[in-house]
Design an enzyme around this catalytic site. Sequence first.
Site, PDB file in Angstrom:
ATOM      1  N   LYS A 129       0.662  -1.616   0.048  1.00 48.10           N
ATOM      2  CA  LYS A 129       0.579  -0.245   0.302  1.00 48.10           C
ATOM      3  C   LYS A 129       0.883   1.098   0.052  1.00 48.10           C
ATOM      4  CE  LYS A 129      -4.457   1.089   0.221  1.00 48.10           C
ATOM      5  NZ  LYS A 129      -5.633   0.212  -0.265  1.00 48.10           N
ATOM      6  N   ASP A 169      -7.237   4.378  -4.187  1.00 46.57           N
ATOM      7  CA  ASP A 169      -7.885   4.782  -3.509  1.00 46.57           C
ATOM      8  C   ASP A 169      -8.504   5.586  -3.099  1.00 46.57           C
ATOM      9  OD1 ASP A 169      -7.657   2.287  -0.840  1.00 46.57           O
ATOM     10  OD2 ASP A 169      -7.441   4.451   0.372  1.00 46.57           O
TER      11      ASP A 169
HETATM   12  P1  NDP Z   1     -13.376   8.061  -2.511  1.00 49.99           P
HETATM   13  O1  NDP Z   1     -11.585   8.638  -2.430  1.00 49.99           O
HETATM   14  O2  NDP Z   1     -13.298   8.311  -3.625  1.00 49.99           O
HETATM   15  O3  NDP Z   1     -14.325   8.297  -1.580  1.00 49.99           O
HETATM   16  C1  NDP Z   1     -13.849   8.991  -0.198  1.00 49.99           C
HETATM   17  C2  NDP Z   1     -15.244   8.726   0.759  1.00 49.99           C
HETATM   18  O4  NDP Z   1     -15.025   9.173   1.812  1.00 49.99           O
HETATM   19  C3  NDP Z   1     -15.106   9.956   0.219  1.00 49.99           C
HETATM   20  O5  NDP Z   1     -16.870  10.910   0.279  1.00 49.99           O
HETATM   21  C4  NDP Z   1     -14.951  11.178   1.699  1.00 49.99           C
HETATM   22  O6  NDP Z   1     -15.692  12.164   1.665  1.00 49.99           O
HETATM   23  C5  NDP Z   1     -15.193   9.607   2.561  1.00 49.99           C
HETATM   24  N1  NDP Z   1     -14.029   9.918   3.571  1.00 49.99           N
HETATM   25  C6  NDP Z   1     -12.504  10.001   3.661  1.00 49.99           C
HETATM   26  N2  NDP Z   1     -12.417   9.963   4.571  1.00 49.99           N
HETATM   27  C7  NDP Z   1     -13.331  10.542   5.840  1.00 49.99           C
HETATM   28  C8  NDP Z   1     -13.013  10.753   6.971  1.00 49.99           C
HETATM   29  N3  NDP Z   1     -11.925  10.435   7.540  1.00 49.99           N
HETATM   30  N4  NDP Z   1     -14.134  10.893   7.224  1.00 49.99           N
HETATM   31  C9  NDP Z   1     -15.505  10.597   6.583  1.00 49.99           C
HETATM   32  N5  NDP Z   1     -15.611  10.993   5.492  1.00 49.99           N
HETATM   33  C10 NDP Z   1     -14.691  10.429   4.509  1.00 49.99           C
HETATM   34  O7  NDP Z   1     -12.576   6.224  -1.453  1.00 49.99           O
HETATM   35  P2  NDP Z   1     -12.792   5.484  -2.041  1.00 49.99           P
HETATM   36  O8  NDP Z   1     -14.241   5.328  -2.214  1.00 49.99           O
HETATM   37  O9  NDP Z   1     -12.084   4.276  -3.304  1.00 49.99           O
HETATM   38  O10 NDP Z   1     -12.723   4.323  -0.412  1.00 49.99           O
HETATM   39  C11 NDP Z   1     -13.008   4.393   0.202  1.00 49.99           C
HETATM   40  C12 NDP Z   1     -12.922   3.376   0.900  1.00 49.99           C
HETATM   41  O11 NDP Z   1     -12.750   2.150   0.290  1.00 49.99           O
HETATM   42  C13 NDP Z   1     -11.668   3.154   1.735  1.00 49.99           C
HETATM   43  O12 NDP Z   1     -12.086   2.837   3.114  1.00 49.99           O
HETATM   44  C14 NDP Z   1     -10.139   2.437   0.888  1.00 49.99           C
HETATM   45  O13 NDP Z   1      -9.595   2.415   1.707  1.00 49.99           O
HETATM   46  C15 NDP Z   1     -11.651   1.679   0.153  1.00 49.99           C
HETATM   47  N6  NDP Z   1     -11.403   1.002  -0.882  1.00 49.99           N
HETATM   48  C16 NDP Z   1     -11.331   1.336  -2.161  1.00 49.99           C
HETATM   49  C17 NDP Z   1     -10.824   0.875  -3.260  1.00 49.99           C
HETATM   50  C18 NDP Z   1     -10.830   1.301  -4.627  1.00 49.99           C
HETATM   51  O14 NDP Z   1     -11.014  -0.089  -5.140  1.00 49.99           O
HETATM   52  N7  NDP Z   1     -10.949   2.411  -4.641  1.00 49.99           N
HETATM   53  C19 NDP Z   1     -10.647  -0.856  -3.271  1.00 49.99           C
HETATM   54  C20 NDP Z   1     -10.514  -1.642  -1.423  1.00 49.99           C
HETATM   55  C21 NDP Z   1     -11.785  -0.872  -0.374  1.00 49.99           C
HETATM   56  P3  NDP Z   1     -15.319  14.011   1.378  1.00 49.99           P
HETATM   57  O15 NDP Z   1     -15.293  14.050  -0.113  1.00 49.99           O
HETATM   58  O16 NDP Z   1     -15.310  14.768   2.038  1.00 49.99           O
HETATM   59  O17 NDP Z   1     -13.014  13.419   2.020  1.00 49.99           O
HETATM   60  O1  2IT Z   2      -7.761  -1.566  -0.864  1.00 49.92           O
HETATM   61  C1  2IT Z   2      -7.920  -1.859  -2.011  1.00 49.92           C
HETATM   62  O2  2IT Z   2      -8.112  -3.508  -1.948  1.00 49.92           O
HETATM   63  C2  2IT Z   2      -7.638  -0.715  -3.057  1.00 49.92           C
HETATM   64  N1  2IT Z   2      -6.893   0.249  -2.228  1.00 49.92           N
HETATM   65  C3  2IT Z   2      -7.344  -1.449  -4.530  1.00 49.92           C
HETATM   66  C4  2IT Z   2      -5.760  -1.730  -4.510  1.00 49.92           C
HETATM   67  C5  2IT Z   2      -5.523  -2.329  -6.577  1.00 49.92           C
HETATM   68  O3  2IT Z   2      -4.782  -2.741  -6.175  1.00 49.92           O
HETATM   69  O4  2IT Z   2      -6.641  -2.076  -6.787  1.00 49.92           O
END
Ligand code: NDP
Ligand code: 2IT
Length: 448
Positions: A129, A169
């Site tokens: 990561k 992420d």
């Molecule tokens: P994005 O940046 O697209 O969206 C994140 C969202 O979560 C936004 O709405 C943001 O609001 C909110 N958020 C982030 N940090 C905080 C915080 N500290 N408090 C409150 N709200 C928060 O990210 P993703 O959708 O990609 O990721 C969301 C989650 O999913 C994370 O935990 C990530 O690790 C996990 N994840 C993502 C994957 C991927 O493929 N993208 C794969 C597996 C897991 P704001 O705009 O106000 O910050």
């Molecule tokens: O938390 C996760 O699994 C991710 N942010 C996606 C990682 C990836 O390599 O697609």
Amino acid sequence: MAHVDQKIEGMYQEVLKRNPGETEFHQAVLEVLESLGPVVSKHPQFLERKIIQRICEPERQIIFRVPWQDDKGEVQINRGFRVEFNSSLGPYKGGLRFHPSVYLGIIKFLGFEQCFKNSLTGLPIGGGKGGADFDPKGKSDDEVMRFCQSFMTELYRHIGEHTDVPAGDIGVGGREIGYMFGQYKRITNRYEPGVLTGKGLTWGGSLVRTEATGYGATFFVNEMLKARKDSFAGKTCLVSGSGNVAIYTIEKIHQLGGKCVACSDSNGIIYDEKGLDLELIKQIKEVERRRISDYAKTHKHAKYIAGGNIWDIPCQVAMPSATQNEINGKDAATLVKNGCIAVGEGANMPTTPEGVKVFLDAKIAYGPGKATNAGGVATSALEMQQNAGRDSWTFEYTEKKLEDIMVNIHRNCFETAEEYGAPGNYVVGANICGFIKIANAMVAHGLV
Ligand code: NDP
Ligand code: 2IT
């Protein structure tokens, strides 16, 4: 939740001592070690070969300066990270997070979880990561580009198709991957699509990668519901966040007949009892990069609750999809009291240990992040597969592969939990199932 087995307790104490102040990392390690007592009793060679101690120590940790200039010409300095945790099952694989809260403890918790998640996918990927304490909010496109170029100017020497393959992420999506890919190509003079995943569709990206985490998480919850002879049909659902994972979770919930009534961001909640208008959310978040509060400007019937707690809204299915520790013990108790029967974690470690205990004690269907959100990285591995074969698959074919992977992960977690005497406990199932495959590979590779 069970306690750490006496044979393992000392190893956890050592992790606390060696990694002071990294509370999220401690939390992620504890959750896994709590499940492993019966595993080391059954496989004493894991103790002899010190597999747990080795798994808790990243293979390599890179921390670097990221200097860049903002639009006013002022010099800015951020800190970049890449933690290459475990390569026993394949090249290090995992996303990059750009968020002001990022420090080593966050990247290490995410990298640690990633190892087990990637193992669960059944695909040949190790765990890693990275990220930076850069805040993309309010930055211009040019500023984001300059930051990404500076970040990649250091990162490029550590990554590669067979070495380490980053992706997105929080704060890193298609735009950022594009800028980083461009800089990688320029520095190395190589068109090497397999070095990053989440790429654009015309330059090596895979269909379904954008949707994968949300769709996969919803498929996983659907399997948990099916195991209880239930389904999404007619269920009222909550999805926290409004980013990549949240948007495609809402989309798949609606396709499966559920009704998602609320989503959020770090400022507040949108509550729309008619069911969220996803096209509007996509327009606001993906196209215009605005805030979710703007939803209520278009839909006057919907409520924007500044600073509200989304978990106070009654629901049957909750899918936390924002960030770590967003559901505490009290939130979990509220959800259960209000009739929630299933929780699927789209985010990584969104529930505190107290919250997890509430869900497990209540015996609701609880899918931990490392199993539930594995569809994102699994589809990244499918992107790598297409890149290696210079191929591109159709949406239908790729989505079917994703669904099959999630059905398999569910089945493996379900069956492993039963085998180890914890029926219905997907935490135990996911931790043990993810761990054993890595541990066996590490034993086979010798002391490396
Ligand atoms: P994005 O940046 O697209 O969206 C994140 C969202 O979560 C936004 O709405 C943001 O609001 C909110 N958020 C982030 N940090 C905080 C915080 N500290 N408090 C409150 N709200 C928060 O990210 P993703 O959708 O990609 O990721 C969301 C989650 O999913 C994370 O935990 C990530 O690790 C996990 N994840 C993502 C994957 C991927 O493929 N993208 C794969 C597996 C897991 P704001 O705009 O106000 O910050
Ligand atoms: O938390 C996760 O699994 C991710 N942010 C996606 C990682 C990836 O390599 O697609």
